[in-house]
Design a protein around this motif. Structure first.
Motif, mmCIF file in Angstrom:
data_model
loop_
_atom_site.group_PDB
_atom_site.id
_atom_site.type_symbol
_atom_site.label_atom_id
_atom_site.label_comp_id
_atom_site.label_asym_id
_atom_site.label_seq_id
_atom_site.Cartn_x
_atom_site.Cartn_y
_atom_site.Cartn_z
ATOM 1 N N LEU B 111 -17.851 15.674 -6.476
ATOM 2 C CA LEU B 111 -18.979 15.618 -5.546
ATOM 3 C C LEU B 111 -18.613 14.805 -4.314
ATOM 4 O O LEU B 111 -19.008 15.112 -3.200
ATOM 5 C CB LEU B 111 -20.209 15.014 -6.233
ATOM 6 C CG LEU B 111 -20.900 15.939 -7.229
ATOM 7 C CD1 LEU B 111 -22.130 15.283 -7.812
ATOM 8 C CD2 LEU B 111 -21.295 17.241 -6.538
ATOM 9 N N THR B 113 -15.761 14.634 -2.930
ATOM 10 C CA THR B 113 -15.003 15.514 -2.050
ATOM 11 C C THR B 113 -15.932 16.492 -1.343
ATOM 12 O O THR B 113 -15.792 16.744 -0.148
ATOM 13 C CB THR B 113 -13.953 16.295 -2.869
ATOM 14 O OG1 THR B 113 -13.258 15.373 -3.686
ATOM 15 C CG2 THR B 113 -12.989 17.009 -1.969
ATOM 16 N N VAL B 114 -16.903 17.001 -2.094
ATOM 17 C CA VAL B 114 -17.840 17.938 -1.480
ATOM 18 C C VAL B 114 -18.569 17.289 -0.314
ATOM 19 O O VAL B 114 -18.646 17.834 0.783
ATOM 20 C CB VAL B 114 -18.860 18.438 -2.529
ATOM 21 C CG1 VAL B 114 -20.019 19.142 -1.854
ATOM 22 C CG2 VAL B 114 -18.182 19.360 -3.513
ATOM 23 N N TYR B 115 -19.078 16.085 -0.565
ATOM 24 C CA TYR B 115 -19.813 15.419 0.506
ATOM 25 C C TYR B 115 -18.906 15.082 1.681
ATOM 26 O O TYR B 115 -19.351 14.923 2.807
ATOM 27 C CB TYR B 115 -20.499 14.150 -0.012
ATOM 28 C CG TYR B 115 -21.799 14.430 -0.716
ATOM 29 C CD1 TYR B 115 -22.964 14.637 0.006
ATOM 30 C CD2 TYR B 115 -21.873 14.493 -2.097
ATOM 31 C CE1 TYR B 115 -24.164 14.901 -0.621
ATOM 32 C CE2 TYR B 115 -23.059 14.764 -2.742
ATOM 33 C CZ TYR B 115 -24.208 14.967 -2.002
ATOM 34 O OH TYR B 115 -25.391 15.226 -2.619
ATOM 35 N N LEU B 117 -16.488 17.010 2.695
ATOM 36 C CA LEU B 117 -16.026 18.237 3.360
ATOM 37 C C LEU B 117 -16.411 18.350 4.841
ATOM 38 O O LEU B 117 -15.554 18.680 5.659
ATOM 39 C CB LEU B 117 -16.542 19.458 2.609
ATOM 40 C CG LEU B 117 -15.616 20.026 1.530
ATOM 41 C CD1 LEU B 117 -16.292 21.183 0.835
ATOM 42 C CD2 LEU B 117 -14.312 20.497 2.167
ATOM 43 N N ILE D 13 -24.898 20.553 1.371
ATOM 44 C CA ILE D 13 -23.717 20.231 2.158
ATOM 45 C C ILE D 13 -22.738 21.402 2.132
ATOM 46 O O ILE D 13 -22.123 21.761 3.127
ATOM 47 C CB ILE D 13 -23.028 18.976 1.573
ATOM 48 C CG1 ILE D 13 -23.915 17.748 1.702
ATOM 49 C CG2 ILE D 13 -21.683 18.752 2.218
ATOM 50 C CD1 ILE D 13 -23.885 17.090 3.035
ATOM 51 N N LEU D 14 -22.650 22.007 0.956
ATOM 52 C CA LEU D 14 -21.652 23.062 0.757
ATOM 53 C C LEU D 14 -22.042 24.373 1.423
ATOM 54 O O LEU D 14 -21.181 25.208 1.683
ATOM 55 C CB LEU D 14 -21.477 23.319 -0.743
ATOM 56 C CG LEU D 14 -20.311 22.623 -1.412
ATOM 57 C CD1 LEU D 14 -20.191 23.124 -2.837
ATOM 58 C CD2 LEU D 14 -19.014 22.912 -0.679
ATOM 59 N N PHE D 17 -20.016 26.013 3.925
ATOM 60 C CA PHE D 17 -18.655 26.292 3.450
ATOM 61 C C PHE D 17 -18.651 27.531 2.560
ATOM 62 O O PHE D 17 -17.739 28.354 2.625
ATOM 63 C CB PHE D 17 -18.103 25.098 2.686
ATOM 64 C CG PHE D 17 -17.864 23.931 3.576
ATOM 65 C CD1 PHE D 17 -16.696 23.825 4.303
ATOM 66 C CD2 PHE D 17 -18.831 22.964 3.732
ATOM 67 C CE1 PHE D 17 -16.491 22.762 5.143
ATOM 68 C CE2 PHE D 17 -18.638 21.901 4.586
ATOM 69 C CZ PHE D 17 -17.469 21.799 5.285
ATOM 70 N N PHE D 248 -7.252 15.129 1.056
ATOM 71 C CA PHE D 248 -8.291 14.164 0.696
ATOM 72 C C PHE D 248 -8.325 13.955 -0.812
ATOM 73 O O PHE D 248 -8.406 12.826 -1.296
ATOM 74 C CB PHE D 248 -9.656 14.649 1.178
ATOM 75 C CG PHE D 248 -10.780 13.719 0.808
ATOM 76 C CD1 PHE D 248 -10.953 12.533 1.497
ATOM 77 C CD2 PHE D 248 -11.642 14.011 -0.237
ATOM 78 C CE1 PHE D 248 -11.969 11.664 1.149
ATOM 79 C CE2 PHE D 248 -12.658 13.147 -0.591
ATOM 80 C CZ PHE D 248 -12.818 11.969 0.107
#
Ligand SMILES: Nc1ncnc2c1ncn2[C@@H]1O[C@H](COP(=O)(O)OP(=O)(O)OP(=O)(O)O)[C@@H](O)[C@H]1O
Ligand SMILES: Nc1ncnc2c1ncn2[C@@H]1O[C@H](COP(=O)(O)OP(=O)(O)OP(=O)(O)O)[C@@H](O)[C@H]1O
Ligand SMILES: [Mg+2]
Ligand SMILES: [Mg+2]
Lengths: 396, 300, 367, 266, 367
Positions: B111, B113-115, B117, D13-14, D17, D248
């Motif tokens: 999560l 990493t998702v945030y 992105l 958020i996604l 994407f 990352f």
């Protein structure tokens, strides 16, 4: 061997075309080598880059620029007059006065058009038919278009009738349809606050109020049309290919010419989008090579390459008149034929306003159209706009 | 014995260590700023051969023209939305993810990493995706909204709404950035403070938050505020790719205005004046922020 | 007095994954007592304390507070005060606010705690006044009155320590837990704080549980010392019991200011002590004394002068290393010389060579 | 409960994407459809093929790598000694230099772009890797972050190194730098994402396609005049975003430590 | 032996802004000596050491290393080794690399130090081998051989300490400076490390300067103790001199395991000691002993049992608070009882009531 650096913008449209042009040219002129700069994203970015590079002394020798943008370069004395190269009789080479006017300013030829586009109507025939209209007797007046659009809009959920961008070029096109002009001939006064201008501006309001025009951004509309939810879209003829791809098999994208609203059709003109070619190099030796290149790309062979690859209308009369060049292309591309005929008939300059505020005021025109769409009184708003422009441009 | 005295040698060392970076700062940041400030008093047109001095005219224009005022007001509104929302959301997300680390570390890291992105995303492409999502007619956002009984909105073409849409996207972009900073701050809070709070009777979620978490995050919060504020004030890319300041200047912001005036309109003199004003606002607010918060945050 | 222990652990075991950190610990803290938990680093002292406080829960076993099983109660429901090794002061609050926090949490509602709004809630003003009074009293007692408005960041170690104590004291808890509260202080201050703690204990009358790895501290302060070794209780008793009758070799090694001298049977020290042939003999350095008619001799290797006493390092002919402590006024011979020594026979300890358990020795060490 | 909220937030958020990924796999005529479908009716790898064949994406990625690595290298090379001196040495102009750093923190790059452009033109460096790297060498953010990091490290460590015979330069690079690695990782993530995605400056400073950076590369599919070529644009975006996300994921542990230990504790 | 001191400070003064941290310090470190700098926190010990090392510069005064003025040399040019309170090990290097670093800096060129390229430079391999050998020798001596590949983060306090020492030892410096190297260790380990340090000192034969605020450490280890009080040297001498003839009240208070008993003239303790009427009388607790025929009585207030000894807190009828130390075997009366005490007359000190200077007392304290 002479090396010519060539700048262009919009790689999606131009990249392959430019390679083809350079290759064909170098075959004819082995003594010249064409080097293409990395393309700019769009015409505005392209001209920004040319100005910056000129200041920095790294400008290219030849550049394709937006038809309404070369004046910015002229203003800064960055481009060379072409009159000496054109010779006595340009018309014989296919440069008609209408086409020459696109690159003409104060008795000097600074630019030659290489490709042209005007505002056309893209129509979704399926929606027209659902709304009870037909493509055979598609309306040729704005009233008719509005009526049809209202019917389409009434089809219901998520279907819109008509859309036109609130933008300087679109406004000039409507203005031209009414036979009006944005400025007087010596560019000392704004003239679009006359009847024609008010009528053109009123169209925005009528589209919105009578035909339920949505307040899309241009990308919204460009998505809605191929998706099949927009009946009639006023857009540049250069979007044809992308729309056809986007619509795929869902419906058949059909192009219709802009309605003519002026009482005297000889007054009608449509501002021409597309690109012009200009010469930047000051080196006489290079200038000759540059001219060779310019005359090649604006000549019939170059124009054939451009039209076939980009879908733009040609800017040389010879290719249009002589079926040997593009006849078979038009047989396959009815939409292109319609659009290119409109260019041939009504091509006019895309007026750019003089002086340092010239670009800035086009955004004010767009903003005024937004106001009018959203209900401002067209006459008052257009008059106010004209007045503001006069002030900004130092005309008073 | 060395030729130079020890003090001289120490000074040379200092110069050798700090000199390059300082010089680079001077050349690439302060010299340009100086040039820009000087140009702001002229009517310089980019690419034009000559210029003349016009005194404060550019500044007067900026403050009196409707568009200039709009840019200033819009920027302030934008910042006023983005700062609190992105900071609060980021804090909540960070606390949630930090707690999750205890019982689902893998999920927590995913999560995170998702945030993060949006920070790593290329805006050129993201803008297109956003445009499609926010399409008034075809976009997912409106479809969901109307299926929930709401009225569809023209997110990017409604003059009254567009700035808030951009602000929401701004929040989307900075939540991840701030979350990462907060997570780091959270992991630095000593556990015994929580235990002390527990023993002292501050064991509930809120009591823990107000007694330990929030005060201990003070310095992090200050840092986040400064970074968020400077980034929010500089909002440019979303405006440039999504709305180009439109419709009718409704989403014009200071940095976009200075970009447009300078790069599109070539009015370098005027653009410089916008720059100076922008810099002044930013400097004042940041200093004020630091002044106000700094003392309450470093517990001395 | 009350016969029920204030706190009792019954067969408490605590495992972290595979590792058994506490292994069936049983102990009782009598009312009003001062109990030290003494042990090397990592032996489980803090874990025990955390289980008492309710910050951690035993894997198995019972925790009884005043006779009542409290495993189900969280830390703040137990009314136990704890002072952390690192003090764990809230850096953003003043000394006064730090001390007041437990009271605020107890006697003010969530609303009442809000800075401005709080004053509007009825009863808040009165409660605040009462808190104020208690804080002042605690600060007075700890000599913190002049520091009430400072932030912890500006205090010295000793002052911080007193604030942490203040925060515990102000609450009137049933039990005080102190986790190595003095380990961050320098030697002199430590001795001083030790005395203050003892005085404090006497004044409150509440039981204290004091964790330390410093045997001197444990000995000096406590009624009861519990020696923990690797998660088990090695011995519990009064300081004197520990010193005079260590239950095992490990305890004997742990207790006492100077390391105890140990002589294994292999070293054949039979001549020194009759029992040394079958068991490990332990004699504290203070019970190995230079005596003109001592029972054996050893060679002096080095001398450490400590003012009030002198530490002699010696080696017997059999190769046994010994330390002996003489009074500071003793004039030691030169290193290399032979010294005649004797053991105080009432103060020797015998341990089993394999298990380390005490198998004999003096029952009382009085001279 | 809070987990559900977190997951919901993550979905929000996604969303863009997911959209990007889905678009990159859709055939042209499904991209603009009136109904919303997440999954394309058929997977269209053609967009990726187009992204690779019409533009030289491997080259863009390489350019991106060179530029980003170059920027990072010089940023570290310049900012670490400076930050070390600001944090651990006493000299007369220290406050002045630190003040400069704080002020520079607030300057948006757009402001300095044109003068820098002209300056680079004057020394004939435009349209080169140097033009893409040089202007970002002075990093106020970096100096600030590292200074905070060094400031809370014990002076004793550096004194020990001095006594051990290390010159100041050696102290910086052999002791301070390795210790600052977590902070450097954190800084690297911020620097790399910013410059990898930067479009503004590459468009100004470079013209040759040979040194185009990734976003400039996929700009090829962006077009106001005739409409974006959405499929390949998204495919390109996926390709150029992927390395950052992977980086990352790899760096995140060091990264969190770095921030935790570093400037954030004030 | 050499008559020139290894290091000399001549009237060294150090100011930080307004504050004078060192005030005209003069001292000499003889070759091969073990000197302790003893003083309370903040008295300027570390500053003195840093000036010796070249990490800091005196505001005024001279620093002479083997007779040569070295003010112009920076720390890394002086060849002085220093061990820091926090060990200051490089956390990113292994134990072996930590120890090798000073040698690497000295004997390899900048190029030769590069990881791969370095091997190509002529002479590098040989130099590296030599370094390797020295590191192994130092590690052997300190019992670190099995730890060479570990990172400092995984070592215990005592091991870290030895690595720090190794790093200093390997260099063969002219002087060792040690800044409170033991203060982070726990009590038992501290005593053990103390002995190791002394052994090391003897083996290297190099002078050690040892900073501490623990008087026991200073006394136990040194040939020479320099007591610093507020930036000045209060007394320099052997441990015994300090203990037996403290030059001032402040020194007397500082030295000794237990705080000295002080009786002011106002407390009218004339009956206890004849000189107490005109000066401050100082008697160490170990010299106040319970004796059936003692010269005065006091009431017992509390008892601290320390195993080998017992600390009695007493108060005389005149209100003078006294401590007395009895052997651990002493059976104390109950608190509140009166105890008869006597002073050891050869072990008293008299100080001037205003200046605190020593004005009399026993010249030698031997019983
Ligand atoms: N949360 C935990 N998870 C795993 N192991 C733990 C945890 N807490 C403590 N331990 C382990 O339990 C053992 C005892 O720890 P504890 O903190 O109780 O020791 P201690 O006696 O207080 O030591 P010290 O004197 O160093 O504070 C240690 O080996 C430690 O590693
Ligand atoms: N760089 C400095 N700037 C200002 N004051 C300083 C500086 N270094 C030390 N001091 C001051 O000098 C005095 C002596 O400091 P120093 O570190 O020498 O004490 P110390 O005797 O080593 O104490 P400790 O036992 O606590 O280490 C202290 O009051 C300290 O505040
Ligand atoms: Mg513990
Ligand atoms: Mg010190």
């Amino acid at each position: 061997q002479t090396e010519l650096r060539v700048h262009y913008a919009i790689p999606t449209i131009w990249a392959e075309t430019q390679d083809a042009l350079a290759e064909a040219f170098m075959k004819e002129h082995p003594e010249v080598r064409i080097v293409l700069d990395g393309p700019a994203e769009g015409y505005p970015e392209g001209v920004q880059r040319l100005v910056r590079e000129s200041v920095a002394g790294t400008a290219p020798d030849v550049a394709y620029v937006g038809l309404n943008r070369w004046r910015i370069l002229e203003d800064r004395d960055l481009i060379q007059p072409l009159d000496d190269f054109l010779g006595e009789n340009p018309e014989a080479q296919g440069y008609t006065p209408a086409l020459l006017s696109l690159g003409h300013y104060q008795d000097t030829q600074y630019a030659l058009a290489t490709s042209a586009s005007t505002l056309v109507m893209y129509v979704n025939p399926d929606l027209v038919e659902q709304a009870g209209g037909s493509m055979e007797d598609f309306p040729t007046t704005f009233d008719g278009v509005i009526e049809l659009a209202a019917d389409i809009d009434a089809l219901g959920d998520g279907i819109d009738g008509v859309w036109i961008d609130r933008h300087d070029w679109r406004f000039q096109s409507l203005l031209g349809s009414y036979g009006g002009l944005p400025m007087n001939a010596d560019e000392t006064d704004i003239t679009f606050d006359d009847e024609a201008g008010i009528a053109a501006a009123t169209l925005y309001q009528r589209f919105a109020e009578e035909a339920g025009m949505p307040s899309y951004t241009d990308s919204d509309a460009r998505q809605a049309f191929p998706a099949g939810t927009l009946g009639i879209m006023f857009e540049s003829s250069s979007l044809q290919t992308r729309f056809e791809q986007g619509a795929g098999d869902n419906f058949e994208v059909t192009v219709r010419p802009l309605p003519i609203a002026a009482e005297d059709p000889s007054n009608v003109w449509f501002p021409t989008g597309g690109s012009a070619i200009v010469m930047l190099t000051e080196d006489p030796e290079k200038q000759q090579a540059a001219w060779d290149y310019i005359s090649f790309v604006t000549g019939p062979e170059g124009q054939r390459i451009i039209v076939e690859n980009t879908g733009y209308a040609p800017a040389n009369a010879q290719v249009l008149e002589d079926r040997t060049y593009l006849g078979s292309y038009y047989d396959k591309n009815e939409n292109a034929r319609i659009a290119h005929t409109q260019v041939a008939q009504y091509a006019g300059p895309w007026y750019s306003f003089p002086g340092p505020e010239g670009v800035a005021v086009t955004d004010m025109i767009a903003a005024a159209m937004v106001d009018i769409t959203e209900g401002a009184d067209p006459e008052a708003r257009v008059k106010e706009l004209a007045q503001t422009l006069r002030m900004q441009l130092g005309m008073e | 014995m060395p030729v130079l005295t020890r003090s001289q040698r120490e000074t040379l060392t200092d110069v050798w260590l700090t000199g390059p970076a300082t010089l680079a700062l001077l050349i690439f940041i302060f010299l340009p700023i100086t040039i820009v400030t000087i140009l702001s008093f002229s009517d310089y047109q980019f690419g034009a051969g000559d210029l003349s001095w016009v005194g404060w005219e550019n500044y007067i224009t900026l403050f009196t023209s409707a568009i200039g005022q709009r840019a200033i007001v819009n920027t302030l509104i934008y910042v006023a939305i983005v700062i609190p929302f992105s900071v609060v959301f980021a804090l909540l997300v960070a606390i949630g993810l930090h707690r999750m680390l205890d019982w689902a570390p893998a999920l927590s890291r995913i999560l995170r990493t998702v945030y993060f992105l949006p920070v790593a995303a290329t805006l050129v492409a993201m803008a297109v995706a956003w445009q499609m999502l926010l399409h008034p007619n075809l976009g997912l956002v409106n479809k969901v909204l109307s299926s929930l009984g709401g009225a569809p909105q023209n997110w990017l073409s409604d003059r009254g709404l567009v700035l808030y849409t951009l602000a929401a996207i701004g929040v989307w972009q900075s939540v991840g950035y701030n979350m990462v900073l907060f997570l780091a701050g959270l992991s630095a809070i000593p556990n015994d403070l929580y235990e002390a709070a527990e023993v002292d009777g501050a064991g509930g979620t809120w009591a823990r938050f107000w007694t330990v978490t929030w005060p201990m995050l003070g310095p992090t919060t200050l840092f986040v505020l400064v970074v968020t504020a400077t980034n929010a004030f500089r909002v440019f890319e979303t405006v440039a790719t999504l709305t180009r300041g439109g419709p009718a200047f409704a989403s014009e912001t200071l940095v976009y205005a200075l970009y447009r005036e300078g790069f599109v309109y070539f009015k370098a003199g005027y653009a410089s004046a916008i720059t100076v004003i922008f810099f002044a606002i930013l400097l004042t607010l940041t200093l004020a922020q630091m002044r106000l918060v700094e003392r309450r945050v470093h517990y001395r | 007095m009350n016969a029920i222990p204030t706190l009792e652990l019954g067969d408490v075991t605590r495992r972290f994954g595979e590792q058994t950190v506490l292994d069936s610990i049983s102990l009782a803290i009598p009312p009003g007592s001062f109990t030290s938990l003494l042990g090397a680093s990592g032996c489980g002292k803090s874990t025990t304390l955390r289980i008492m406080a309710g910050l951690d829960r035993p894997t198995a076993g019972a925790v009884r507070l005043e006779g009542r099983e409290v495993s189900a109660l969280t830390a703040h429901e137990r009314n136990i005060a704890m002072v952390f090794q690192s003090y764990a002061l809230y850096p953003h609050l003043t000394v006064a606010q730090n001390i007041a926090l437990p009271l605020t949490m107890k006697s003010l509602s969530a609303l009442g705690r809000l800075p401005l709004l709080g004053t509007l809630i009825p009863g808040t003003a009165a409660a605040r006044k009462e808190i104020q009074a208690k804080v002042s009293a605690a600060a007075e007692m700890l000599g913190l009155s002049h520091l009430l408005d400072r932030k912890p960041g500006t205090l010295s170690g000793g002052q911080k320590q007193r604030v942490a104590l203040g925060r515990a004291l102000v609450r009137d808890p049933v039990l005080f837990l102190l986790d190595e509260p003095l380990s961050n202080l320098d030697a002199r201050l430590r001795v001083q704080m030790r005395a203050e703690l003892v005085a404090l204990h006497r004044r409150t009358g509440k039981p204290f549980v004091y964790v330390t790895h410093d045997q001197a501290e444990a000995m000096a302060m406590s009624d009861q010392v519990i020696v923990m070794i690797e998660g088990r209780i090695a011995q519990a008793g009064t300081p004197r019991e520990l010193y005079e009758r260590p239950a095992s070799l490990a305890v004997a090694e742990f207790v006492g200011a100077h390391a105890i001298n140990l002589i294994t049977p292999q070293q054949g020290a039979g001549e020194m002590h009759s029992s040394a042939a079958r068991a490990i003999l332990g004699v504290r350095p203070e019970h190995v004394v230079p005596a003109p008619h001592g029972s054996f001799t050893a060679k002096l290797r080095s001398v450490e002068y400590l003012g009030s006493e002198i530490v002699l390092s010696l080696r017997t002919d059999q190769g046994v290393e010994l330390k002996s402590i003489a009074p500071g006024t003793f004039e030691p011979p030169l290193p290399g010389d032979n010294v005649r020594l004797s053991f105080d026979p009432t103060c020797t300890h015998l341990f089993h060579p394999e298990t380390g358990a005490r198998i004999g020795g003096a029952s009382e060490c009085r001279s | 409960m809070s987990t559900l909220l977190l997951l919901a937030g993550a979905t929000l958020i996604l969303l863009p994407f997911i959209w990007m990924l889905s678009l990159s796999l859709k055939p042209q005529d499904e991209i603009f459809a009136s109904t919303i479908t997440l999954l394309p009716s058929r997977l269209e790898w053609g967009n990726y093929v187009k992204a690779f064949t019409e533009t030289n994406i491997p080259l863009f990625l390489w350019n991106g790598f060179v530029v980003v690595a170059g920027i990072l290298f010089f940023q570290l090379l310049f900012s670490i000694p400076c930050a070390f001196a600001l944090a651990q040495r006493n000299f007369r102009l220290r406050t002045v230099v630190f003040g400069l750093v704080l002020a520079a923190l607030l300057v948006p790059f757009h402001v300095t772009a044109i003068p820098i452009f002209l300056g680079l033109a004057a020394v004939n460096l435009l349209d080169s890797y140097a033009a893409l790297i040089l202007p970002f060498i002075p990093t106020a953010f970096g100096i600030f972050l590292f200074r905070q990091f060094f400031a809370q490290m014990s002076t004793e460590l550096f004194d020990a190194a001095r006594v051990d015979g290390l010159s100041e330069t050696a102290v910086v690079w052999r002791i301070a730098f390795p210790l600052a690695l977590p902070a450097a990782t954190a800084f690297a993530i911020f620097s790399v994402t910013a410059h990898w995605n930067d479009l503004f400056w590459p468009l100004i400073a470079t013209t040759s396609p040979e040194i185009a950076t990734p976003p400039r590369g996929i700009l090829y599919f962006r077009d106001q005049e005739s409409g974006d070529d959405v499929g390949p644009l998204m495919a390109g975006a996926v390709i150029i975003t992927a390395p950052l996300v992977l980086a990352f994921l790899f760096a995140q542990r060091k990264f969190m430590q770095g921030l935790a230990a570093g400037g954030l504790k004030g």
